[in-house]
Write a protein that holds these residues in place. Structure first.
Motif, mmCIF file in Angstrom:
data_model
loop_
_atom_site.group_PDB
_atom_site.id
_atom_site.type_symbol
_atom_site.label_atom_id
_atom_site.label_comp_id
_atom_site.label_asym_id
_atom_site.label_seq_id
_atom_site.Cartn_x
_atom_site.Cartn_y
_atom_site.Cartn_z
ATOM 1 N N ARG A 60 -16.358 -33.626 -2.262
ATOM 2 C CA ARG A 60 -17.773 -33.752 -1.934
ATOM 3 C C ARG A 60 -18.020 -35.078 -1.227
ATOM 4 N NH1 ARG A 60 -21.786 -31.150 -6.435
ATOM 5 N NH2 ARG A 60 -20.704 -29.158 -6.650
ATOM 6 N N VAL A 61 -19.149 -35.140 -0.495
ATOM 7 C CA VAL A 61 -19.469 -36.304 0.334
ATOM 8 C C VAL A 61 -20.883 -36.777 0.015
ATOM 9 C CG1 VAL A 61 -19.865 -37.069 2.722
ATOM 10 C CG2 VAL A 61 -17.925 -35.571 2.195
ATOM 11 N N VAL A 62 -21.073 -38.105 0.023
ATOM 12 C CA VAL A 62 -22.397 -38.698 -0.140
ATOM 13 C C VAL A 62 -22.675 -39.628 1.041
ATOM 14 C CG1 VAL A 62 -23.871 -40.184 -1.542
ATOM 15 C CG2 VAL A 62 -22.282 -38.590 -2.659
ATOM 16 N N PHE A 63 -23.763 -39.340 1.762
ATOM 17 C CA PHE A 63 -24.285 -40.255 2.778
ATOM 18 C C PHE A 63 -25.577 -40.847 2.226
ATOM 19 C CE2 PHE A 63 -22.186 -37.327 6.016
ATOM 20 C CZ PHE A 63 -21.152 -38.201 6.305
ATOM 21 N N SER A 64 -25.592 -42.167 2.016
ATOM 22 C CA SER A 64 -26.754 -42.833 1.442
ATOM 23 C C SER A 64 -27.194 -43.965 2.357
ATOM 24 C CB SER A 64 -26.395 -43.370 0.050
ATOM 25 O OG SER A 64 -27.505 -43.938 -0.583
ATOM 26 N N GLY A 65 -28.508 -44.146 2.486
ATOM 27 C CA GLY A 65 -29.005 -45.186 3.379
ATOM 28 C C GLY A 65 -28.581 -44.959 4.820
ATOM 29 N N MET A 66 -28.465 -43.697 5.213
ATOM 30 C CA MET A 66 -27.952 -43.365 6.539
ATOM 31 C C MET A 66 -28.701 -42.171 7.137
ATOM 32 S SD MET A 66 -26.055 -43.924 9.115
ATOM 33 C CE MET A 66 -25.255 -45.376 8.422
ATOM 34 N N GLY A 67 -29.095 -42.316 8.397
ATOM 35 C CA GLY A 67 -29.688 -41.228 9.149
ATOM 36 C C GLY A 67 -28.762 -40.764 10.255
ATOM 37 N N LEU A 68 -29.185 -39.738 10.952
ATOM 38 C CA LEU A 68 -28.344 -39.173 12.008
ATOM 39 C C LEU A 68 -28.071 -40.190 13.121
ATOM 40 C CD1 LEU A 68 -26.891 -36.682 13.112
ATOM 41 C CD2 LEU A 68 -29.056 -35.968 14.157
ATOM 42 N N ASP A 69 -29.109 -40.940 13.532
ATOM 43 C CA ASP A 69 -28.922 -41.903 14.628
ATOM 44 C C ASP A 69 -27.873 -42.953 14.286
ATOM 45 O OD1 ASP A 69 -30.854 -40.577 16.029
ATOM 46 O OD2 ASP A 69 -32.397 -42.127 15.836
ATOM 47 N N GLY A 70 -27.810 -43.353 13.023
ATOM 48 C CA GLY A 70 -26.852 -44.382 12.626
ATOM 49 C C GLY A 70 -25.409 -43.949 12.756
ATOM 50 N N GLY A 105 -28.526 -44.238 -7.954
ATOM 51 C CA GLY A 105 -27.293 -43.932 -8.669
ATOM 52 C C GLY A 105 -27.382 -42.616 -9.425
ATOM 53 N N GLN A 106 -28.570 -42.326 -9.980
ATOM 54 C CA GLN A 106 -28.722 -41.087 -10.735
ATOM 55 C C GLN A 106 -28.607 -39.872 -9.831
ATOM 56 O OE1 GLN A 106 -28.927 -41.403 -14.188
ATOM 57 N NE2 GLN A 106 -28.220 -39.290 -13.926
ATOM 58 N N ALA A 107 -29.177 -39.967 -8.617
ATOM 59 C CA ALA A 107 -29.076 -38.846 -7.677
ATOM 60 C C ALA A 107 -27.623 -38.571 -7.302
ATOM 61 C CB ALA A 107 -29.893 -39.142 -6.420
ATOM 62 N N ILE A 108 -26.860 -39.651 -7.084
ATOM 63 C CA ILE A 108 -25.445 -39.489 -6.734
ATOM 64 C C ILE A 108 -24.680 -38.910 -7.920
ATOM 65 C CG2 ILE A 108 -23.337 -40.715 -6.084
ATOM 66 C CD1 ILE A 108 -25.139 -42.712 -4.560
ATOM 67 N N ALA A 109 -24.930 -39.433 -9.118
ATOM 68 C CA ALA A 109 -24.230 -38.948 -10.322
ATOM 69 C C ALA A 109 -24.512 -37.469 -10.547
ATOM 70 C CB ALA A 109 -24.656 -39.780 -11.524
ATOM 71 N N ASP A 110 -25.777 -37.087 -10.421
ATOM 72 C CA ASP A 110 -26.147 -35.681 -10.662
ATOM 73 C C ASP A 110 -25.513 -34.753 -9.642
ATOM 74 O OD1 ASP A 110 -27.680 -36.516 -12.787
ATOM 75 O OD2 ASP A 110 -29.604 -36.379 -11.731
ATOM 76 N N PHE A 111 -25.461 -35.193 -8.385
ATOM 77 C CA PHE A 111 -24.848 -34.365 -7.335
ATOM 78 C C PHE A 111 -23.347 -34.190 -7.577
ATOM 79 C CE2 PHE A 111 -22.428 -34.523 -3.290
ATOM 80 C CZ PHE A 111 -22.769 -33.266 -2.794
ATOM 81 N N LEU A 112 -22.659 -35.273 -7.877
ATOM 82 C CA LEU A 112 -21.211 -35.191 -8.065
ATOM 83 C C LEU A 112 -20.842 -34.376 -9.300
ATOM 84 C CD1 LEU A 112 -20.153 -38.844 -7.157
ATOM 85 C CD2 LEU A 112 -20.073 -36.805 -5.712
ATOM 86 N N ALA A 113 -21.702 -34.415 -10.324
ATOM 87 C CA ALA A 113 -21.395 -33.729 -11.576
ATOM 88 C C ALA A 113 -21.827 -32.260 -11.576
ATOM 89 C CB ALA A 113 -22.067 -34.451 -12.738
ATOM 90 N N ALA A 114 -22.618 -31.865 -10.572
ATOM 91 C CA ALA A 114 -23.177 -30.500 -10.566
ATOM 92 C C ALA A 114 -22.072 -29.459 -10.415
ATOM 93 C CB ALA A 114 -24.172 -30.359 -9.435
ATOM 94 N N PRO A 141 -19.519 -30.024 0.984
ATOM 95 C CA PRO A 141 -20.808 -30.151 0.303
ATOM 96 C C PRO A 141 -21.237 -31.620 0.335
ATOM 97 C CG PRO A 141 -19.269 -28.856 -1.024
ATOM 98 C CD PRO A 141 -18.470 -29.459 0.086
ATOM 99 N N THR A 142 -22.452 -31.871 0.795
ATOM 100 C CA THR A 142 -22.876 -33.241 1.084
ATOM 101 C C THR A 142 -24.251 -33.531 0.507
ATOM 102 O OG1 THR A 142 -21.601 -33.207 3.152
ATOM 103 C CG2 THR A 142 -23.281 -34.919 2.935
ATOM 104 N N LEU A 143 -24.400 -34.728 -0.050
ATOM 105 C CA LEU A 143 -25.702 -35.245 -0.451
ATOM 106 C C LEU A 143 -26.128 -36.307 0.551
ATOM 107 C CD1 LEU A 143 -28.028 -35.632 -2.555
ATOM 108 C CD2 LEU A 143 -26.604 -37.447 -3.556
ATOM 109 N N CYS A 144 -27.323 -36.159 1.120
ATOM 110 C CA CYS A 144 -27.946 -37.199 1.931
ATOM 111 C C CYS A 144 -29.092 -37.773 1.100
ATOM 112 C CB CYS A 144 -28.473 -36.631 3.243
ATOM 113 S SG CYS A 144 -27.193 -35.958 4.318
ATOM 114 N N VAL A 145 -28.905 -38.976 0.563
ATOM 115 C CA VAL A 145 -29.908 -39.593 -0.314
ATOM 116 C C VAL A 145 -30.394 -40.880 0.334
ATOM 117 C CG1 VAL A 145 -28.075 -40.657 -1.733
ATOM 118 C CG2 VAL A 145 -30.398 -40.453 -2.639
ATOM 119 N N ASN A 146 -31.722 -41.012 0.429
ATOM 120 C CA ASN A 146 -32.287 -42.081 1.238
ATOM 121 C C ASN A 146 -33.603 -42.569 0.652
ATOM 122 O OD1 ASN A 146 -31.292 -43.154 3.857
ATOM 123 N ND2 ASN A 146 -33.425 -42.893 4.472
#
Length: 257
Positions: free
Chosen positions: A129-139, A248-257, A204-209
Motif C-alpha cells: 500500500r502507498v500513502v501520499f501525504s502533504g502532496m498534490g498532483l502538481d507537486g 497519523g490516525q488516518a495513516i494507521a487506519d488505512f494501513l490496518a484496514a 491501493p493509495t491513501l492521499c491525506v492532506n
C-alpha cells in the motif's frame, strides 16, 4: 509522544553516503513493515515521532521504519554537488529497502517524502500500500515549481518578509538545525513524474492532506488521477497538519484496514 529519543541506525547507500533510519514497533518476523519518509527541511524525529504518528501506526502492530533523507537529520550532509544526482533520494530509499531485505512492506511520505515515494514507485518499488501525504498532483508532475520556491528561501536567508511563507519555512529550518548548503544540493535531486505514469500506479493509495494545504497543488486531484486512491482531509495547512493527531490516525487506519 515518544518518552526518549530513538537512536538512529545507519547503512551506506548506493554511492557510499551514510543514511540514517529509526524504527518503532515490533521487529519480529510477523510484523508488517511500513517505510515513512519525511518532508524537506525536516527529519524522521520531527515529522513522524514527535507528534505521535509513528506510535499510532506502531500501535496497530506495524514495524515503522523512518529514514532521514540525505542532507537531513542524522544522515550524511555532503556539500559536494556530485552527491546530489537526480533521484538520489529515491535511490537511497530503494537501497534501504534492499539493505533491510524488505519484500512485503508499505511505503509513504509527507511532502518531499511523498515525492520521493512517487519516484521510488516510478523506479521499481513495489509496496503493498502507498500513502501520499502533504502532496498534490502538481507537486509530483511539476517538481521544479517547489524547487524554485525552496531555492529562493535558501539563497535569501534572513531577508524574507516576516510572517510570509518563506519566513515561516526559514524559521522551521532553524528549529530542525538544517544545513542550507546541503539542502540546496537536495533540490538538484528533484525529478517530476509524468501524469501518464502516475495514472498507471496500481497500488491501493491513501492521499491525506490538510484541509488548508495547497502548497503542492490539489491532493483531491491526485487521488482522482490514481486508479485505487482514497482522499482523506485532516485539519491544518502544510506546516500545521503534520502536528495534528488526525494525520497519523488516518495513516494507521488505512494501513490496518
Amino acid at each position: 509522544m515518544a518518552n526518549s529519543p530513538i537512536e538512529p541506525q545507519y547503512f551506506d547507500s548506493f554511492d557510499g553516503q551514510r543514511i540514517a533510519w529509526r524504527e518503532m514497533g515490533p521487529r519480529d518476523g510477523g510484523a508488517h513493515a511500513v517505510v515513512l519518509i519525511h518532508g524537506f527541511f525536516s527529519d524522521a524525529e520531527t515529522n513522524w515521532i514527535r507528534y505521535g504518528h509513528a506510535a499510532a501506526i506502531a500501535a496497530k502492530g506495524f514495524r515503522v521504519i523512518m529514514p532521514d533523507l540525505r542532507g537531513h537529520g542524522s544522515s550524511a550532509r555532503p556539500h559536494d554537488p556530485a552527491a546530489y544526482p537526480p533521484d538520489a533520494l529515491a535511490r537511497d530509499g530503494l537501497a534501504l529497502i534492499a539493505h533491510l531485505g524488505l519484500t512485503d512492506y508499505d511505503l509513504g511520505g509527507y511532502s518531499l517524502g511523498a515525492r520521493t515515494t512517487c519516484r521510488m514507485l516510478a523506479t521499481g518499488a513495489d509496496p503493498r500500500r502507498v500513502v501520499f501525504s502533504g502532496m498534490g498532483l502538481d507537486g509530483l508532475i511539476a517538481a521544479d515549481r517547489r524547487g524554485g520556491h525552496f531555492r529562493n528561501i535558501l539563497t535569501n536567508l534572513g531577508k524574507h518578509e516576516r510572517n510570509s511563507p518563506e519566513w515561516f519555512a526559514e524559521a522551521f529550518l532553524k528549529t530542525t538545525g538544517g544545513d542550507p548548503q546541503a539542502l540546496l544540493g537536495v533540490i538538484d535531486t528533484f525529478v517530476s513524474t509524468p501524469i501518464e505514469q502516475i495514472e498507471r500506479f496500481d497500488w491501493p493509495t491513501l492521499c491525506v492532506n490538510g484541509a488548508d494545504d495547497d502548497d503542492n497543488g490539489s491532493a483531491a486531484a491526485l487521488a482522482d488521477a490514481l486508479p485505487h486512491a482514497r482522499y482523506v482531509e485532516v485539519p491544518g495547512n502544510h506546516m500545521s497538519a503534520v502536528v495534528k493527531p488526525e494525520l497519523g490516525q488516518a495513516i494507521a487506519d488505512f494501513l490496518a484496514a
